[in-house]
Design an enzyme around this catalytic site. Structure first.
Site, mmCIF file in Angstrom:
data_model
loop_
_atom_site.group_PDB
_atom_site.id
_atom_site.type_symbol
_atom_site.label_atom_id
_atom_site.label_comp_id
_atom_site.label_asym_id
_atom_site.label_seq_id
_atom_site.Cartn_x
_atom_site.Cartn_y
_atom_site.Cartn_z
ATOM 1 N N ASN A 1 0.877 -1.179 0.000
ATOM 2 C CA ASN A 1 0.000 0.000 0.000
ATOM 3 C C ASN A 1 0.912 1.226 0.000
ATOM 4 O OD1 ASN A 1 -1.784 2.063 0.489
ATOM 5 N ND2 ASN A 1 -2.225 1.465 2.612
ATOM 6 N N TRP A 2 1.029 1.824 -1.168
ATOM 7 C CA TRP A 2 1.953 2.965 -1.295
ATOM 8 C C TRP A 2 1.421 4.234 -0.637
ATOM 9 C CZ3 TRP A 2 4.129 3.038 -7.030
ATOM 10 C CH2 TRP A 2 4.794 1.823 -7.279
ATOM 11 N N LYS A 3 0.142 4.214 -0.257
ATOM 12 C CA LYS A 3 -0.527 5.423 0.274
ATOM 13 C C LYS A 3 -0.318 6.588 -0.694
ATOM 14 C CE LYS A 3 0.328 3.624 4.853
ATOM 15 N NZ LYS A 3 0.051 3.807 6.260
ATOM 16 N N HIS B 1 -9.552 1.010 4.954
ATOM 17 C CA HIS B 1 -8.275 1.267 5.629
ATOM 18 C C HIS B 1 -8.515 2.235 6.789
ATOM 19 C CE1 HIS B 1 -4.190 2.638 6.386
ATOM 20 N NE2 HIS B 1 -3.780 1.552 5.752
ATOM 21 N N GLU C 1 -5.391 -5.024 10.590
ATOM 22 C CA GLU C 1 -4.431 -3.935 10.740
ATOM 23 C C GLU C 1 -4.711 -3.187 12.040
ATOM 24 O OE1 GLU C 1 -2.470 -2.805 6.808
ATOM 25 O OE2 GLU C 1 -4.159 -1.473 7.120
ATOM 26 N N GLY D 1 2.231 2.421 10.714
ATOM 27 C CA GLY D 1 3.136 3.553 10.559
ATOM 28 C C GLY D 1 3.810 3.980 11.844
ATOM 29 N N SER E 1 3.388 -2.009 10.361
ATOM 30 C CA SER E 1 4.841 -1.958 10.558
ATOM 31 C C SER E 1 5.534 -3.289 10.243
ATOM 32 C CB SER E 1 5.177 -1.477 11.978
ATOM 33 O OG SER E 1 4.684 -0.160 12.173
ATOM 34 N N GLY F 1 2.834 -1.047 4.298
ATOM 35 C CA GLY F 1 2.810 0.378 3.981
ATOM 36 C C GLY F 1 4.212 0.881 3.691
HETATM 37 C C1 PEP Z 1 -0.810 0.256 5.992
HETATM 38 O O1 PEP Z 1 -0.926 1.452 5.767
HETATM 39 O O2 PEP Z 1 -1.662 -0.528 5.546
HETATM 40 C C2 PEP Z 1 0.328 -0.206 6.782
HETATM 41 C C3 PEP Z 1 0.311 -1.428 7.241
HETATM 42 O O3 PEP Z 1 1.340 0.699 6.979
HETATM 43 P P1 PEP Z 1 2.778 0.401 7.668
HETATM 44 O O4 PEP Z 1 3.297 -0.882 7.088
HETATM 45 O O5 PEP Z 1 3.624 1.586 7.261
HETATM 46 O O6 PEP Z 1 2.555 0.302 9.124
#
Ligand code: PEP
Length: 256
Positions: A10-12, A96, A168, A174, A213, A234
């Site tokens: 997920n590049w956001k 999300h 999640e 994040g 993370s 992410g």
């Molecule tokens: C996400 O945004 O779905 C996510 C899991 O982010 P991160 O890996 O940066 O925690």
């Protein structure tokens, strides 16, 4: 049953044409090393078309969001599921926590988006997860049951034959703070149990991703859990070496 790992990035709201070309070029070069897993990239919607042209063999394309509408029309700024499918998307993330928290998407909206995705032939990746307060208050499972239950109620258990669920925990997204494998496994077993209570076969076959993370150095322990069938990644999905190392962990554990 053996479920095939799905490693989804997920590049956001990140990327640029040159940066995407570099990242996708590295992923496409290496993807042959991971034949037993599915790799997915979910760039911002404006980059889907160009990203779609740069995918390698077992890499798939997904979107991060879609409209809850199922027909084109006067919905300024929205993107119809059929438009995403036309660009080659196979998956779309719905629910999300950033969209729930920052853009006011409630359970009913998420359920409509889930249905709209399937109406367009896309596989929704339904994100669910509790906040830290909810976990510390002992309410994590209640939240998961409510978020999953809203979609089950609106779309029915049969819809999950063509869906992915991502656990999640909001406190792990994040933040650099990851759920322990035990916490992830417990949440995934709970979610699978909710699905299996309505249909044992669908409960068994639905892929459940962990997100929060995930990095190269913790991927293997999370992916080793019996009910963890992949990751929604992410920050680490923006670095080719990190994302590929996570794919390598999944490949090493894969029985495919
Ligand atoms: C996400 O945004 O779905 C996510 C899991 O982010 P991160 O890996 O940066 O925690």
């Amino acid at each position: 049953m053996s479920r095939r790992y799905l490693i989804a990035g997920n590049w956001k709201m990140n990327g640029s044409l040159p940066a995407n070309a570099e990242l996708l070029g590295e992923l496409a070069l290496q993807q042959e090393r991971y034949p037993g897993i599915d790799m997915l990239v979910c760039p911002p919607s404006v980059y889907l078309e160009s990203a779609g042209r740069q995918l390698g063999g077992n890499m798939q394309l997904g979107a991060q969001n879609l409209s809850d509408q199922t027909k084109a029309g006067a919905f300024t700024g929205e993107v119809l599921g059929a438009m995403l499918a036309e660009l080659g998307c196979r998956y779309v993330i719905v629910g999300h926590s950033e969209r729930r928290a920052l853009y006011g998407e409630d359970d009913a909206t998420v359920a409509r988006k889930f249905a709209a995705a399937q109406a367009a032939g896309l596989v929704p990746i339904l994100c669910v997860g509790e906040t830290l307060d909810e976990r510390e208050g002992g309410g994590a499972e209640t939240v998961l049951a409510r978020q999953l239950g809203a979609v089950l109620g609106a779309c029915g258990i049969g819809a999950f034959a063509r869906a992915v669920v991502a656990y999640e925990p909001v406190w792990a997204i994040g933040t650099g703070r990851t759920a322990t494998p035990e916490q992830a496994q417990a949440a995934h077993a709970f979610l699978r149990g909710q699905l299996a209570a309505q249909d044992a076969k669908i409960g068994d076959s639905t892929r459940l991703l962990y997100g929060g993370s995930v990095k190269a150095d913790n991927a293997s322990s999370l992916l080793s859990c019996g009910d963890v069938d992949g990751g929604l990644i992410g920050g680490a999905s923006l670095k080719a070496a990190e994302f590929l190392a996570i794919c390598a962990s999944a490949q090493a554990l894969s029985t495919n």
